[in-house]
Design a protein around this motif. Structure first.
Motif, PDB file in Angstrom:
ATOM      1  N   ARG A 140       4.170   0.054  -2.370  1.00 45.95           N
ATOM      2  CA  ARG A 140       4.771   1.096  -3.220  1.00 45.95           C
ATOM      3  C   ARG A 140       6.157   1.517  -2.744  1.00 45.95           C
TER       4      ARG A 140
ATOM      5  N   SER B 267       2.832  10.526  -4.458  1.00 47.86           N
ATOM      6  CA  SER B 267       2.470  11.938  -4.633  1.00 47.86           C
ATOM      7  C   SER B 267       2.583  12.628  -3.272  1.00 47.86           C
TER       8      SER B 267
ATOM      9  N   GLY C  41       0.302  14.096  -1.369  1.00 44.99           N
ATOM     10  CA  GLY C  41      -0.738  13.675  -0.430  1.00 44.99           C
ATOM     11  C   GLY C  41      -0.540  12.236   0.030  1.00 44.99           C
ATOM     12  N   GLU C  42      -0.059  11.373  -0.874  1.00 41.81           N
ATOM     13  CA  GLU C  42       0.203   9.979  -0.488  1.00 41.81           C
ATOM     14  C   GLU C  42       1.333   9.921   0.544  1.00 41.81           C
TER      15      GLU C  42
ATOM     16  N   LYS D   9      -1.774  15.577 -10.977  1.00 39.54           N
ATOM     17  CA  LYS D   9      -1.564  17.026 -11.130  1.00 39.54           C
ATOM     18  C   LYS D   9      -0.070  17.348 -11.276  1.00 39.54           C
TER      19      LYS D   9
ATOM     20  N   SER E 122       2.349  15.352 -11.968  1.00 41.01           N
ATOM     21  CA  SER E 122       2.923  14.693 -13.152  1.00 41.01           C
ATOM     22  C   SER E 122       2.609  15.504 -14.407  1.00 41.01           C
TER      23      SER E 122
HETATM   24  N1  LIG Z   1       8.219   8.268 -10.318  1.00 40.38           N
HETATM   25  C1  LIG Z   1       7.047   7.638 -10.187  1.00 40.38           C
HETATM   26  N2  LIG Z   1       6.923   6.321 -10.448  1.00 40.38           N
HETATM   27  C2  LIG Z   1       5.746   5.666 -10.302  1.00 40.38           C
HETATM   28  N3  LIG Z   1       4.601   6.267  -9.891  1.00 40.38           N
HETATM   29  C3  LIG Z   1       4.658   7.568  -9.629  1.00 40.38           C
HETATM   30  C4  LIG Z   1       5.858   8.330  -9.756  1.00 40.38           C
HETATM   31  N4  LIG Z   1       5.588   9.613  -9.433  1.00 40.38           N
HETATM   32  C5  LIG Z   1       4.258   9.647  -9.105  1.00 40.38           C
HETATM   33  N5  LIG Z   1       3.711   8.425  -9.233  1.00 40.38           N
HETATM   34  C6  LIG Z   1       2.304   8.062  -9.013  1.00 40.38           C
HETATM   35  O1  LIG Z   1       1.540   8.671 -10.053  1.00 40.38           O
HETATM   36  C7  LIG Z   1       0.301   9.137  -9.562  1.00 40.38           C
HETATM   37  C8  LIG Z   1       0.195  10.637  -9.829  1.00 40.38           C
HETATM   38  O2  LIG Z   1       1.103  11.320  -8.984  1.00 40.38           O
HETATM   39  P1  LIG Z   1       1.140  12.911  -8.876  1.00 40.38           P
HETATM   40  O3  LIG Z   1       2.283  13.267  -7.992  1.00 40.38           O
HETATM   41  O4  LIG Z   1       1.123  13.473 -10.249  1.00 40.38           O
HETATM   42  O5  LIG Z   1      -0.272  13.192  -8.146  1.00 40.38           O
HETATM   43  P2  LIG Z   1      -0.917  14.568  -7.660  1.00 40.38           P
HETATM   44  O6  LIG Z   1      -2.225  14.721  -8.348  1.00 40.38           O
HETATM   45  O7  LIG Z   1       0.054  15.667  -7.807  1.00 40.38           O
HETATM   46  O8  LIG Z   1      -1.212  14.250  -6.127  1.00 40.38           O
HETATM   47  P3  LIG Z   1      -1.130  15.206  -4.798  1.00 40.38           P
HETATM   48  O9  LIG Z   1      -2.420  15.956  -4.746  1.00 40.38           O
HETATM   49  O10 LIG Z   1      -1.076  14.187  -3.699  1.00 40.38           O
HETATM   50  O11 LIG Z   1       0.087  16.043  -4.897  1.00 40.38           O
HETATM   51  C9  LIG Z   1       0.276   8.791  -8.085  1.00 40.38           C
HETATM   52  O12 LIG Z   1      -0.414   7.576  -7.877  1.00 40.38           O
HETATM   53  C10 LIG Z   1       1.738   8.637  -7.733  1.00 40.38           C
HETATM   54  O13 LIG Z   1       1.881   7.749  -6.655  1.00 40.38           O
END
Ligand SMILES: Nc1ncnc2c1ncn2[C@@H]1O[C@H](COP(=O)(O)OP(=O)(O)OP(=O)(O)O)[C@@H](O)[C@H]1O
Ligand SMILES: [Mg+2]
Length: 578
Positions: free
Chosen positions: A143, A149, A151-152, A370, A372
């Motif tokens: 990636r 995200s 947490g990632e 979340k 997103s």
């Molecule tokens: N600009 C981007 N391009 C491609 N993938 C993305 C992008 N932004 C986020 N992602 C991926 O989309 C998915 C949702 O991400 P998001 O940040 O909304 O998660 P989250 O639920 O807020 O997680 P966390 O609890 O870790 O904050 C994840 O797998 C993330 O890696």
């Protein structure tokens, strides 16, 4: 040879005039032996992160500061050495993972320390993959870092710190943005590093989640408490430090594991397994009870909880914000026509309404979508399909510093308010405990202070809807309760509030509705009480009840009673000692 030296040896260390008040921090004396595993706790602003920055040499080599005394890592004086040399012996996971992940690709980020230390190229790929696997992030290897995200990103930062198998590992709140699976991975990774005889220093707030079912026994064996002014207030075996000083630590604003929190309340150890403690906790939701030290807690006659009518739901009103059949595309959908080659949406068919007066929690695993979804609702990202209807909401970002645009805290809060802003700025600065920082740069605040500033700046605009992405992560206990109460107060004033969180306890205590994401869909739109009782739903969303929540559910207390207990415990924790 490094292994002949004490891994961490701090003698009479003092930081001059580093604190925002102009005071110094210290003196600190601390010796950590090979393979020791130390938990460091202390209230926000006590100087934990400053001390950790000095261990890695960031202070004074990158961040200038006047430091006296000596810090030796494996025999090397950090002030006489340089950061690259120190990094051969010591790795740090910084409090804000997004500031430590700097290369565009995940694999390069984790390989970077090994390349810097001139590992043979043929060994690097295997080490990177094995370490990502260890922290539960094997799937992230291909990636781009910018697309991770919160947490990632935190998992990748941990992998980059562990990959070179350093002798000393410093972890500054490594679980603050993680879901339960992520926390279990951190525990496993720390245990693995400890088994390699690494010395580990862990600063952590989420002690119940980190310790798991073993309670205090699941925490590092030794605990050091940094008190106000950056001096070591306590140092010793974890159980005795936490239990013997429970009330004072709670009053100082520290998070405590449940057994210690209840010892602060009742004066007795044993947690809810102790019948007398269990009885005192159950009584909290029913009326006033006498606590340790002759204090009282519980509902007093005439007390009124604006949220609590004996259940989670209440009658909201005002305008509405609607998500209608939204497909959420990570990073936002492109403006061009969609093609079959576009990545699949992270969430599909999301529909719900948010009304004025509601305080709604958004829950789900790391990476479930979340942030997103919140960005799409705020109009910052285009949905793949469907639409958002209603007034444009304000959004508090997961990383607060991403939205600061002004040179001082005063200007940041007052930005765009126009005439009459001064009184409002002062009021918000007081409510968010920022009065002493009004003339400071937002970028020089501590992580917790930045979080409070981002909330204050967004609330200043009094929009009809507020979206907050993990508004309480990384805050000490007192600040985290204060942040939740500000959101509650905002909702009570008629604003519709939607916040994402991994903290089920706060969600149960304050939210009146939850939206649960999982498997690419909105799995449930329900009350916290119903969610906490639904094992199947918790499992499909990767959520877990920790000790106290488990106990409340097992006792089958009515919704209002259980919530009153949680809120009373927060009241006790935030009460300023007489
Ligand atoms: N600009 C981007 N391009 C491609 N993938 C993305 C992008 N932004 C986020 N992602 C991926 O989309 C998915 C949702 O991400 P998001 O940040 O909304 O998660 P989250 O639920 O807020 O997680 P966390 O609890 O870790 O904050 C994840 O797998 C993330 O890696
Ligand atoms: Mg997020």
């Amino acid at each position: 040879m490094w292994s002949d030296f004490t891994p961490l040896d701090i003698e009479a260390v003092r930081f001059e005039a580093i604190h925002s008040s102009g005071d110094g921090l210290g003196p600190v004396d601390l010796r950590v032996e090979p393979g020791e595993h130390v938990l460091v706790i202390g209230p926000s602003g006590s100087g934990k992160s400053t001390l950790l920055q000095a261990l890695s040499g960031i202070i004074p080599h990158a961040v200038p500061a006047q430091v006296s005394g000596s810090i030796r890592i494996c025999g090397t004086d950090t002030q006489e050495s340089d950061v690259p040399s120190i990094s051969r012996m010591l790795s740090v996971v910084a409090q804000n993972p997004s500031s430590s992940v700097c290369l565009p690709d995940v694999a390069d980020e984790v390989a970077f320390p090994l390349e810097n230390h001139a590992w043979p190229p043929s060994t690097i790929g295997t080490a990177v993959e094995a370490t990502l696997e260890l922290v539960g992030a094997a799937s992230l290897v291909g990636r781009r870092s910018a697309t991770l995200s919160g947490g990632e990103t935190q998992r990748v930062a941990l992998a980059a710190a562990l990959v070179s198998e350093p002798r000393v590992v410093i972890l500054d709140e490594p679980t603050s943005m993680l879901d339960p699976e992520g926390i279990a991975s951190v525990r496993l990774a720390v245990d693995t590093a400890a088994a390699r005889a690494s010395t580990i220093v862990l600063v952590e707030h989420r002690l119940d989640e980190y310790a798991g079912a073993r309670g205090i026994g699941g925490l590092p064996a030794r605990t050091v408490v940094i008190g106000r002014g950056g001096v070591i207030a306590h140092d010793g075996p974890t159980a005795s430090v936490l239990l013997e000083n429970a009330a004072a630590l709670q009053e100082a604003g520290c998070w405590l594991p449940l057994e210690a929190e209840l010892a602060a309340l009742t004066g007795s150890a044993g947690g809810v397994e102790n019948a007398a403690v269990a009885q005192a906790v159950a009584a909290l939701g029913r009326g006033a009870v006498r606590l340790a030290g002759g204090r009282t807690a519980g509902c007093q006659p005439g007390d009124h909880d604006p949220q609590d009518h004996g259940a989670d739901a209440r009658e909201p009103g005002g305008p509405s914000l609607f998500a209608r059949d939204l497909d959420i595309v990570a990073g936002g959908a492109p403006r061009r026509r969609r093609s079959a080659a576009d990545p699949a949406p992270v969430l599909r068919d999301v529909s719900f309404g948010l009304r004025g007066g509601e305080l709604v929690a958004l829950l789900g695993r790391n990476g479930c979508g979340k942030s997103s979804l919140l960005r799409t609702l705020a109009g910052l990202a285009r949905p793949g399909s469907g639409r958002v209807e209603g007034p444009r909401p304000g959004l508090v970002f997961q990383n607060p510093e991403h939205q600061f645009a002004q040179t001082t805290v005063r200007r940041e809060i007052g930005h765009g308010l126009g005439a009459g802003a001064a009184a409002r700025v002062d009021d918000l600065a007081t409510r968010f405990d920022l009065v002493d920082h009004l003339e400071h740069s937002p970028f020089r605040l501590s992580g917790g202070q930045q979080r409070r500033l981002s909330l204050a700046a967004m609330l200043a605009h009094e929009r009809p809807f507020l979206l907050a992405d993990e508004p309480a992560f990384g805050l000490d206990r007192r600040s985290s309760i204060a942040a939740m109460r500000e959101l509650e107060r905002t909702a009570a004033s008629g604003c519709g509030v939607l916040f994402s969180s991994h903290e089920l306890r706060a969600v149960w205590a304050y939210a009146n509705r939850v939206l649960v994401l999982g498997d690419g869909y909105l799995l449930a739109d329900t009350t916290p009480f119903e969610l906490l009782r639904d094992d199947a739903l918790l499992e499909s969303a990767g959520l877990e009840r920790t000790g106290l929540l488990d106990w409340l559910v097992e006792r089958r207390l009515p919704a209002g009673h259980a919530r009153r207990i949680l809120r009373e415990l927060d009241d006790v924790a935030t009460r300023v000692p007489a």
